[in-house]
Design a protein around this motif. Structure first.
Motif, mmCIF file in Angstrom:
data_model
loop_
_atom_site.group_PDB
_atom_site.id
_atom_site.type_symbol
_atom_site.label_atom_id
_atom_site.label_comp_id
_atom_site.label_asym_id
_atom_site.label_seq_id
_atom_site.Cartn_x
_atom_site.Cartn_y
_atom_site.Cartn_z
ATOM 1 N N ILE A 136 47.047 -20.175 -3.200
ATOM 2 C CA ILE A 136 46.034 -19.347 -3.847
ATOM 3 C C ILE A 136 46.683 -18.552 -4.971
ATOM 4 N N LEU A 137 46.212 -18.763 -6.202
ATOM 5 C CA LEU A 137 46.671 -17.982 -7.349
ATOM 6 C C LEU A 137 45.894 -16.670 -7.410
ATOM 7 N N PRO A 138 46.563 -15.539 -7.608
ATOM 8 C CA PRO A 138 45.853 -14.251 -7.641
ATOM 9 C C PRO A 138 45.042 -14.087 -8.917
ATOM 10 N N ALA A 139 44.040 -13.215 -8.858
ATOM 11 C CA ALA A 139 43.244 -12.897 -10.047
ATOM 12 C C ALA A 139 44.057 -12.031 -10.999
ATOM 13 N N GLY A 140 43.634 -12.011 -12.256
ATOM 14 C CA GLY A 140 44.280 -11.175 -13.249
ATOM 15 C C GLY A 140 45.226 -11.951 -14.135
ATOM 16 N N SER A 141 45.528 -11.384 -15.284
ATOM 17 C CA SER A 141 46.448 -12.014 -16.223
ATOM 18 C C SER A 141 47.898 -11.820 -15.758
ATOM 19 N N PRO A 142 48.728 -12.857 -15.846
ATOM 20 C CA PRO A 142 50.139 -12.704 -15.467
ATOM 21 C C PRO A 142 50.906 -11.724 -16.344
ATOM 22 N N LEU A 177 39.585 -17.808 -11.826
ATOM 23 C CA LEU A 177 38.610 -18.750 -12.366
ATOM 24 C C LEU A 177 37.255 -18.617 -11.685
ATOM 25 N N TRP A 178 37.263 -18.288 -10.400
ATOM 26 C CA TRP A 178 36.029 -18.285 -9.618
ATOM 27 C C TRP A 178 35.438 -16.901 -9.393
ATOM 28 N N LEU A 179 36.088 -15.851 -9.887
ATOM 29 C CA LEU A 179 35.541 -14.502 -9.743
ATOM 30 C C LEU A 179 34.337 -14.306 -10.665
ATOM 31 N N GLY A 180 33.316 -13.609 -10.171
ATOM 32 C CA GLY A 180 32.206 -13.229 -11.012
ATOM 33 C C GLY A 180 32.569 -12.010 -11.851
ATOM 34 N N SER A 181 31.790 -11.746 -12.862
ATOM 35 C CA SER A 181 32.043 -10.612 -13.739
ATOM 36 C C SER A 181 31.998 -9.301 -12.946
ATOM 37 N N SER A 184 36.181 -8.205 -7.700
ATOM 38 C CA SER A 184 37.610 -8.096 -7.402
ATOM 39 C C SER A 184 37.927 -8.943 -6.187
ATOM 40 N N ASP A 185 39.052 -9.667 -6.241
ATOM 41 C CA ASP A 185 39.398 -10.515 -5.097
ATOM 42 C C ASP A 185 39.933 -9.716 -3.925
ATOM 43 N N THR A 186 40.038 -8.398 -4.067
ATOM 44 C CA THR A 186 40.420 -7.553 -2.944
ATOM 45 C C THR A 186 39.202 -7.050 -2.165
ATOM 46 N N ASP A 187 38.001 -7.212 -2.731
ATOM 47 C CA ASP A 187 36.778 -6.820 -2.035
ATOM 48 C C ASP A 187 36.494 -7.828 -0.921
ATOM 49 N N PRO A 188 36.260 -7.375 0.311
ATOM 50 C CA PRO A 188 36.088 -8.313 1.429
ATOM 51 C C PRO A 188 34.967 -9.324 1.223
ATOM 52 N N ASP A 189 33.812 -8.895 0.700
ATOM 53 C CA ASP A 189 32.701 -9.824 0.502
ATOM 54 C C ASP A 189 33.042 -10.864 -0.567
ATOM 55 N N THR A 190 33.658 -10.395 -1.657
ATOM 56 C CA THR A 190 34.055 -11.324 -2.709
ATOM 57 C C THR A 190 35.101 -12.298 -2.188
ATOM 58 N N ASP A 193 33.514 -14.995 -0.227
ATOM 59 C CA ASP A 193 32.858 -15.981 -1.098
ATOM 60 C C ASP A 193 33.881 -16.949 -1.692
ATOM 61 N N LEU A 194 35.017 -16.421 -2.126
ATOM 62 C CA LEU A 194 36.069 -17.277 -2.683
ATOM 63 C C LEU A 194 36.599 -18.240 -1.620
ATOM 64 N N ASN A 195 36.813 -17.726 -0.424
ATOM 65 C CA ASN A 195 37.321 -18.568 0.651
ATOM 66 C C ASN A 195 36.329 -19.661 1.019
ATOM 67 N N GLU A 196 35.046 -19.324 0.974
ATOM 68 C CA GLU A 196 34.016 -20.315 1.275
ATOM 69 C C GLU A 196 33.992 -21.414 0.218
ATOM 70 N N THR A 197 34.119 -21.020 -1.047
ATOM 71 C CA THR A 197 34.165 -22.002 -2.135
ATOM 72 C C THR A 197 35.330 -22.964 -1.934
ATOM 73 N N LEU A 198 36.477 -22.411 -1.609
ATOM 74 C CA LEU A 198 37.665 -23.236 -1.404
ATOM 75 C C LEU A 198 37.521 -24.153 -0.198
ATOM 76 N N THR A 199 37.144 -23.596 0.947
ATOM 77 C CA THR A 199 37.101 -24.404 2.166
ATOM 78 C C THR A 199 36.041 -25.495 2.089
ATOM 79 N N THR A 200 34.948 -25.255 1.373
ATOM 80 C CA THR A 200 33.938 -26.303 1.187
ATOM 81 C C THR A 200 34.555 -27.534 0.540
ATOM 82 N N ARG A 201 35.356 -27.315 -0.490
ATOM 83 C CA ARG A 201 35.963 -28.424 -1.229
ATOM 84 C C ARG A 201 37.077 -29.104 -0.439
#
Length: 368
Positions: A136-142, A177-181, A184-190, A193-201
């Motif tokens: 898993i690549l973290p959100a944000g610019s390197p 790439l998958w974060l909405g406007s 934050s990927d630290t928010d539990p609900d977000t 959602d990211l984990n669900e997107t990944l595990t579906t694929r």
């Protein structure tokens, strides 16, 4: 394809836990066994699907059961101090049914990203099955505007190098790439959602060859060898995925709108559905964005009601993917779902030579 699923660190264990849960919800099972390894007792206790006896806390002296807060030096020390115990924990989850070992990890962390390369090296030495990383690549610019790099970015760059060298292939998912406007990927609900997107694929890919053999079988079945041969290109891998709801035609036996039964599928409709879905899968958002012309191998799997899996359309979709990527090694297969009402397309692209996010994180590590 049958997997032993391993979670390393907090992020990796959560992903592994979701994959085990997804396996339980599917008619096609792809998980043989699972194991979770972490330095944080609280995170281990929060898992829901990996059995308690498959959860292992390590590094108690170094991390005191509270994690390492992204400190790779502490994480490495913890992994080194219990390397044999960690390897044995994974070994207990590998059986004769295992076709591959999937190691899930958050690349920005300090625990899982340092333990995984050590364990993967040992697994590849002992077993004849491939060892894949799911990172898993973290959100944000390197890199910040002032040219500085964060600890997470540097950690990620180093983890990409270490895990890429220790595994047979590294499948990536980019949170940014998958974060909405405004998310934050630290928010539990977000994060859910990211984990669900990944595990579906990921679940769709690995379950593709594990059909119920009492039901209709694919004309060109996708088995473990097809997936393994595609991953054998090594390096970075990504998944494209798309689905389209279809309306299955019906006809009345007496022309009175009663006793309806399924009618014949119009070829043009089926061809259009497969063409549209395949292009959305490949040209839409992948799990990580890549230069599609740098792909060495590909696997295109089409699922749906058998009557909709038009042979010409499926063949044309594979030919189109070969043109899109420039690869001459494009495999394909079917995933029939007699009771389904969707066309599903899964595109696995491997041996990626150019991935902008990976390049950016590696550069951040070099500067650090």
């Amino acid at each position: 394809m049958k997997l032993t699923v391993c979670g390393f660190g907090g992020v990796g264990c959560r992903i592994a836990d979701r994959l085990v849960a997804a396996d339980g919800d599917r008619s096609r099972s792809f998980v043989v066994d699972s194991v979770a390894l972490d330095t944080d007792q609280r995170d281990l206790s929060s898992l829901e699907s990996i059995p308690d006896d498959r959860r292992h806390l390590y590094g108690v002296i170094e991390a005191e059961g509270a994690g390492v807060e992204g400190d790779r030096s502490v994480g490495a020390a913890a992994a080194d101090s219990e390397a044999t115990e960690l390897a044995n924990a994974v070994d207990d989850a590998v059986s004769s049914q295992t076709d591959a070992i999937l190691c899930c990890v958050g690349l920005a962390g300090g625990s899982g990203a340092t333990a995984l390369p050590r364990i993967a090296d040992e697994l590849r030495r002992v077993y004849d099955v491939p060892v894949y990383g799911l990172g898993i690549l973290p959100a944000g610019s390197p890199t910040a505007d002032d040219g500085s790099t964060s600890t997470a970015a540097r950690n990620t760059g180093r983890a990409l190098a270490d895990i890429g060298a220790a595994t047979d292939a590294l499948l990536l998912f980019d949170n940014e790439l998958w974060l909405g406007s405004g998310d934050s990927d630290t928010d539990p609900d977000t994060r859910d959602d990211l984990n669900e997107t990944l595990t579906t694929r990921v679940a769709a890919l690995f379950a593709a060859g594990e059909g119920d053999h009492d039901r209709q079988i694919a004309e060109r079945v996708v088995d473990a060898s097809e997936v393994q041969n595609t991953f054998a290109a090594g390096g970075i891998a990504t998944i494209g995925y798309a689905s389209q709801t279809i309306e299955r035609p019906t006809e009345s036996r007496f022309g009175l709108g009663i006793l309806e039964q399924e009618g014949e599928i119009d070829d043009t409709t089926a061809i259009k559905a497969i063409e549209t879905t395949s292009r959305r899968a490949v040209r839409g958002k992948l799990t990580v964005e890549i230069d599609r012309e740098s792909v060495q191998r590909g696997l295109l799997i089409v699922g749906g009601p058998p009557d909709w899996l038009n042979r010409r359309a499926v063949s044309d979709a594979r030919s189109w993917l070969a043109q899109e990527t420039g690869s001459v090694e494009i495999r394909g297969g079917d995933m029939p779902d007699p009771d389904g009402d969707t066309i599903t397309m899964i595109a696995l692209l491997t041996g990626v030579g150019s991935c902008p996010r990976v390049n950016a994180f590696r550069a951040a590590a070099d500067r650090g």
